[in-house]
Design an enzyme around this catalytic site. Structure first.
Site, PDB file in Angstrom:
ATOM      1  N   ASP A 178      -2.802   6.703  -6.845  1.00 58.04           N
ATOM      2  CA  ASP A 178      -2.422   6.021  -5.605  1.00 58.04           C
ATOM      3  C   ASP A 178      -2.799   4.544  -5.587  1.00 58.04           C
ATOM      4  OD1 ASP A 178      -5.132   6.497  -5.539  1.00 58.04           O
ATOM      5  OD2 ASP A 178      -5.203   7.081  -3.437  1.00 58.04           O
ATOM      6  N   GLU A 179      -3.041   3.952  -6.756  1.00 54.21           N
ATOM      7  CA  GLU A 179      -3.409   2.545  -6.826  1.00 54.21           C
ATOM      8  C   GLU A 179      -2.747   1.870  -8.021  1.00 54.21           C
ATOM      9  OE1 GLU A 179      -7.818   1.677  -6.132  1.00 54.21           O
ATOM     10  OE2 GLU A 179      -7.848   3.792  -6.693  1.00 54.21           O
ATOM     11  N   ASP A 203      -2.933  -0.167  -2.659  1.00 54.76           N
ATOM     12  CA  ASP A 203      -3.682   1.080  -2.496  1.00 54.76           C
ATOM     13  C   ASP A 203      -3.074   1.876  -1.342  1.00 54.76           C
ATOM     14  OD1 ASP A 203      -5.564   3.075  -2.481  1.00 54.76           O
ATOM     15  OD2 ASP A 203      -7.197   1.835  -1.710  1.00 54.76           O
TER      16      ASP A 203
END
Length: 419
Positions: A110-111, A9
């Site tokens: 974003d993960e 993350d």
């Protein structure tokens, strides 16, 4: 064999990505001063999408209006989001992650989840490996990530949310009583505010108390299906797989990030027509038709919306696809400023069967098929740039033409993934 899952993350992704770029340009690091991403700093419109730790100390919160954040911290540096930058950074960190994992699932921009099961002979120490991935991302790309390690996706994601930034945490089954159960119920993955209030009202304040509560009572409070799922999560149980490129998700798609806001249907339709033209031509080349079309767009607060429709008859005709896409956009978009928009064609078939309708204009259908055939033939012989559909040549079409290079690149990347 026990599974081994990583959750990676990016820490304050949008702010970190902008900060990393500015540091390279010799500008102050946004992460070290009161700053935020979101809204227009001149008009004070929009909401705070990401904030720095110094801004947080002034009480600035994610999701609040920029005008309110500026009242709390007049020195706050507000920077509008750069979608092209965000997508570039997203692809870069995911490329590094994918180089280590047999299977990677993109959970958001974003993960990612990495399924590292069965890699113990290559990577005997998972914590050491996680530090290697984390440090490589920081050194090569200039921003930090947290990595959570567990035996399933739930535990890995819960672990990555522990102390930040630039950290590696584990949450294995034996660690659940000490690391997860003392947390408040609101910290349980996918447990919303309404469910939190119901549990607190029933005297259930921590994840541990929820895990030890009778499941039937949790279901009575939250509903049978939701109650069962969250009860399983509270006990650390999750058997969902890490999914890579799923077979059923394959199709033809194009997305474009523009330099200018899209604020009118005319602008949007011009760009969507260009996208429909590209993906429909690719689909026809492969001898396929689609039974489902969808439109996707991302607003300036980074929320993404999609709207789709199942077609009565599969089609590969550009104008028919575009007509459906226009209707979908009118149904779901009220002209809020956009920077990203795209189309997708799915539910593919090679079947030529077509159910006739009394209300269908078969003559126009055949005419449009011939037009597509001529256009495809000209492009095949002389190149894509030799013919452009008239609707994309309007003033609004400047948006489409300005974004064409990026769209072609994105389409090519998608095409390579499908091979």
């Amino acid at each position: 064999m026990e599974r081994l899952i990583f959750h990676v993350d990016v820490n304050s992704a949008f702010l970190s990505w902008e900060a990393a770029r500015r540091v390279k340009e010799g500008l102050p690091d946004l992460r070290e001063i009161p700053s935020c991403i979101g809204g227009d700093p001149k008009s004070r419109r929009g909401i705070v999408v990401a904030k720095s730790i110094p801004a947080k100390k002034y009480g600035v919160t994610t999701g609040e209006p920029v005008s309110m954040a500026l009242r709390k911290c007049p020195e706050l540096i507000c920077v509008p989001g750069d979608f092209a930058l965000f997508e570039t950074c997203s692809r870069a960190f995911k490329k590094i992650c994918a180089s280590y994992a047999p299977v990677m699932e993109s959970f958001s921009i974003d993960e990612v989840f990495l399924d590292m099961s069965g890699t113990e002979k290559i990577y005997p120490d998972p914590v050491k490996l996680a530090h290697e991935i984390k440090d490589r991302i920081r050194e090569e790309l200039g921003f930090t990530v947290n990595i959570g390690i567990g035996t399933n996706k739930l535990l890995a994601k819960m672990a990555s949310d522990f102390e930040k930034p630039d950290k590696v945490h584990t949450l294995f089954p034996a660690e659940i009583p000490t690391k997860m159960w003392p947390l408040p119920v609101r910290d349980l993955l996918f447990l919303g505010k309404a469910s939190e209030q119901k549990l607190i009202k029933a005297g259930i304040k921590t994840i541990g108390e929820m895990a030890r509560y009778p499941e039937t009572e949790i279901q009575r409070l939250l509903g049978e299906k939701t109650g069962h799922q969250l009860y399983e999560y509270a006990n650390g149980r999750d058997d969902s797989p890490v999914r890579g490129e799923r077979e059923e998700a394959k199709g033809y798609s194009a997305e474009t990030t523009t330099e200018e806001d899209i604020v009118t249907y005319e602008q949007a339709f011009s760009l969507l027509l260009a996208q429909c033209d590209v993906v429909a031509a690719r689909m026809r080349k492969d001898g396929k038709k689609c039974s489902c079309v969808s439109v996707t767009y991302r607003m300036l607060d980074f929320r993404t919306r999609s709207h789709q429709k199942k077609l009565e008859n599969p089609t590969d005709v550009t104008e028919e696809i575009f007509a459906q896409i226009k209707n979908l956009l009118r149904e779901c978009w009220q002209c809020q400023p956009l920077r990203l928009i795209g189309v997708a064609l799915t539910d593919l078939t090679s079947d030529d069967f077509r159910q006739m309708s009394l209300f269908e204009n078969t003559e126009n259908h055949e005419k449009q098929k011939k037009v597509d055939g001529v256009v495809d033939d000209i492009r095949k012989r002389f190149g894509n740039g030799m013919i452009v559909r008239g609707s994309t040549m309007s003033t609004a079409g400047k948006v489409a033409r300005k974004a064409k290079a990026q769209m072609d690149q994105d389409v090519q990347i998608k095409k390579e993934k499908e091979k």
